[in-house]
Design a protein around this motif. Structure first.
Motif, PDB file in Angstrom:
ATOM      1  N   PHE A  13      -8.632 -33.674   6.040  1.00 33.08           N
ATOM      2  CA  PHE A  13      -7.675 -33.369   7.106  1.00 33.08           C
ATOM      3  C   PHE A  13      -7.480 -31.854   7.214  1.00 33.08           C
ATOM      4  O   PHE A  13      -7.526 -31.288   8.313  1.00 33.08           O
ATOM      5  N   LYS A  14      -7.284 -31.196   6.076  1.00 41.11           N
ATOM      6  CA  LYS A  14      -7.108 -29.733   6.056  1.00 41.11           C
ATOM      7  C   LYS A  14      -8.375 -29.038   6.555  1.00 41.11           C
ATOM      8  O   LYS A  14      -8.300 -28.095   7.341  1.00 41.11           O
ATOM      9  N   ALA A  15      -9.539 -29.511   6.096  1.00 38.63           N
ATOM     10  CA  ALA A  15     -10.808 -28.888   6.476  1.00 38.63           C
ATOM     11  C   ALA A  15     -11.037 -28.976   7.979  1.00 38.63           C
ATOM     12  O   ALA A  15     -11.504 -28.012   8.602  1.00 38.63           O
ATOM     13  N   ASP A  34      -9.446 -36.458  -1.498  1.00 38.33           N
ATOM     14  CA  ASP A  34     -10.544 -36.260  -0.548  1.00 38.33           C
ATOM     15  C   ASP A  34     -10.039 -36.373   0.887  1.00 38.33           C
ATOM     16  O   ASP A  34     -10.335 -35.520   1.724  1.00 38.33           O
ATOM     17  N   GLU A  35      -9.261 -37.403   1.167  1.00 40.76           N
ATOM     18  CA  GLU A  35      -8.715 -37.586   2.519  1.00 40.76           C
ATOM     19  C   GLU A  35      -7.813 -36.412   2.916  1.00 40.76           C
ATOM     20  O   GLU A  35      -7.869 -35.934   4.050  1.00 40.76           O
ATOM     21  N   MET A  36      -7.008 -35.949   1.990  1.00 43.84           N
ATOM     22  CA  MET A  36      -6.117 -34.821   2.266  1.00 43.84           C
ATOM     23  C   MET A  36      -6.922 -33.565   2.584  1.00 43.84           C
ATOM     24  O   MET A  36      -6.605 -32.833   3.519  1.00 43.84           O
ATOM     25  N   ARG A  84      -8.697 -29.270  10.315  1.00 47.65           N
ATOM     26  CA  ARG A  84      -7.686 -28.424  10.956  1.00 47.65           C
ATOM     27  C   ARG A  84      -8.037 -26.942  10.855  1.00 47.65           C
ATOM     28  O   ARG A  84      -7.870 -26.184  11.804  1.00 47.65           O
ATOM     29  N   GLU A  85      -8.558 -26.530   9.681  1.00 46.55           N
ATOM     30  CA  GLU A  85      -8.830 -25.112   9.427  1.00 46.55           C
ATOM     31  C   GLU A  85     -10.305 -24.749   9.533  1.00 46.55           C
ATOM     32  O   GLU A  85     -10.691 -23.622   9.227  1.00 46.55           O
ATOM     33  N   ARG A  86     -11.132 -25.708   9.947  1.00 48.41           N
ATOM     34  CA  ARG A  86     -12.569 -25.498  10.099  1.00 48.41           C
ATOM     35  C   ARG A  86     -13.231 -25.017   8.813  1.00 48.41           C
ATOM     36  O   ARG A  86     -14.051 -24.096   8.812  1.00 48.41           O
ATOM     37  N   LEU A  87     -12.889 -25.676   7.713  1.00 50.80           N
ATOM     38  CA  LEU A  87     -13.491 -25.364   6.415  1.00 50.80           C
ATOM     39  C   LEU A  87     -14.751 -26.203   6.252  1.00 50.80           C
ATOM     40  O   LEU A  87     -14.819 -27.327   6.732  1.00 50.80           O
ATOM     41  N   ARG A  88     -15.742 -25.661   5.554  1.00 48.15           N
ATOM     42  CA  ARG A  88     -17.023 -26.356   5.443  1.00 48.15           C
ATOM     43  C   ARG A  88     -17.506 -26.482   3.997  1.00 48.15           C
ATOM     44  O   ARG A  88     -18.688 -26.644   3.765  1.00 48.15           O
ATOM     45  N   SER A  89     -16.620 -26.386   3.046  1.00 42.88           N
ATOM     46  CA  SER A  89     -17.052 -26.482   1.652  1.00 42.88           C
ATOM     47  C   SER A  89     -16.854 -27.902   1.125  1.00 42.88           C
ATOM     48  O   SER A  89     -16.185 -28.726   1.728  1.00 42.88           O
ATOM     49  N   GLY A  90     -17.452 -28.151  -0.009  1.00 42.74           N
ATOM     50  CA  GLY A  90     -17.291 -29.416  -0.708  1.00 42.74           C
ATOM     51  C   GLY A  90     -17.180 -29.133  -2.193  1.00 42.74           C
ATOM     52  O   GLY A  90     -17.198 -27.984  -2.617  1.00 42.74           O
ATOM     53  N   THR A  91     -17.072 -30.182  -2.978  1.00 46.12           N
ATOM     54  CA  THR A  91     -16.988 -29.998  -4.425  1.00 46.12           C
ATOM     55  C   THR A  91     -17.427 -31.260  -5.147  1.00 46.12           C
ATOM     56  O   THR A  91     -17.334 -32.353  -4.594  1.00 46.12           O
ATOM     57  N   ALA A 103     -12.754 -26.434  -1.258  1.00 40.39           N
ATOM     58  CA  ALA A 103     -12.583 -27.817  -1.702  1.00 40.39           C
ATOM     59  C   ALA A 103     -12.289 -27.881  -3.203  1.00 40.39           C
ATOM     60  O   ALA A 103     -11.451 -28.669  -3.641  1.00 40.39           O
ATOM     61  N   ALA A 104     -12.970 -27.060  -3.983  1.00 40.72           N
ATOM     62  CA  ALA A 104     -12.739 -27.046  -5.431  1.00 40.72           C
ATOM     63  C   ALA A 104     -11.324 -26.580  -5.749  1.00 40.72           C
ATOM     64  O   ALA A 104     -10.623 -27.196  -6.566  1.00 40.72           O
ATOM     65  N   ASN A 105     -10.881 -25.506  -5.111  1.00 40.47           N
ATOM     66  CA  ASN A 105      -9.523 -25.010  -5.341  1.00 40.47           C
ATOM     67  C   ASN A 105      -8.478 -26.031  -4.896  1.00 40.47           C
ATOM     68  O   ASN A 105      -7.465 -26.232  -5.572  1.00 40.47           O
ATOM     69  N   TYR A 106      -8.716 -26.666  -3.754  1.00 37.89           N
ATOM     70  CA  TYR A 106      -7.789 -27.679  -3.251  1.00 37.89           C
ATOM     71  C   TYR A 106      -7.686 -28.842  -4.240  1.00 37.89           C
ATOM     72  O   TYR A 106      -6.587 -29.294  -4.572  1.00 37.89           O
ATOM     73  N   SER A 107      -8.831 -29.297  -4.725  1.00 39.16           N
ATOM     74  CA  SER A 107      -8.844 -30.411  -5.674  1.00 39.16           C
ATOM     75  C   SER A 107      -8.141 -30.038  -6.975  1.00 39.16           C
ATOM     76  O   SER A 107      -7.379 -30.838  -7.529  1.00 39.16           O
ATOM     77  N   ALA A 108      -8.385 -28.839  -7.461  1.00 39.06           N
ATOM     78  CA  ALA A 108      -7.746 -28.383  -8.689  1.00 39.06           C
ATOM     79  C   ALA A 108      -6.230 -28.296  -8.538  1.00 39.06           C
ATOM     80  O   ALA A 108      -5.486 -28.510  -9.493  1.00 39.06           O
ATOM     81  N   THR A 109      -5.774 -28.019  -7.334  1.00 35.55           N
ATOM     82  CA  THR A 109      -4.347 -27.893  -7.071  1.00 35.55           C
ATOM     83  C   THR A 109      -3.675 -29.239  -6.841  1.00 35.55           C
ATOM     84  O   THR A 109      -2.505 -29.423  -7.208  1.00 35.55           O
TER      85      THR A 109
END
Length: 111
Positions: free
Chosen positions: A58-60, A53-55, A62-69, A19-25
């Motif tokens: 959706f990715k999380a 956050d919404e984006m 789809r990819e079963r990610l469980r992190s936050g930031t 989530a942190a990397n996604y937000s930074a990007t």
């Protein structure tokens, strides 16, 4: 245009870095492309945090990610400073050697 702008952000991942990397990007791109960036930078920041956050959700899913930031960003437009944050990340401004409180961090016990 001829207005100087600068953007800074820090993200603190929880339960992983996704989530942190996604937000930074993506957050700064969403801010820069927001239709209100010129007239209402504060609104552009708020909406861009929500969109990012919404984006990621959706990715999380789809990819079963469980992190936050948590996240905090500063947008300087000309001589104005706009701060946006989510979670308990904080910003500290020091003016002439003295700390200036810009925000009260989110805490579980705070409404």
């Amino acid at each position: 245009d001829d207005v100087d702008r600068a953007y800074f952000a820090v993200f603190d991942g929880h339960g992983g870095v996704d989530a942190a990397n996604y937000s930074a990007t993506h957050l700064h791109v969403n801010v820069g492309l927001h239709e209100e960036i010129v007239k209402n930078p504060a609104e552009a920041l708020k909406c861009s945090f929500q969109k990012t956050d919404e984006m990621f959700l959706f990715k999380a899913k789809r990819e079963r990610l469980r992190s936050g930031t948590t996240g905090v960003s500063a947008l300087i437009v000309g001589n104005k400073l706009h701060i946006a944050w989510l979670g308990d990340s904080q910003v500290m401004l020091v003016r002439q050697g003295k700390a200036v409180t810009l925000m009260e961090p989110h805490k579980p016990e705070r409404e």
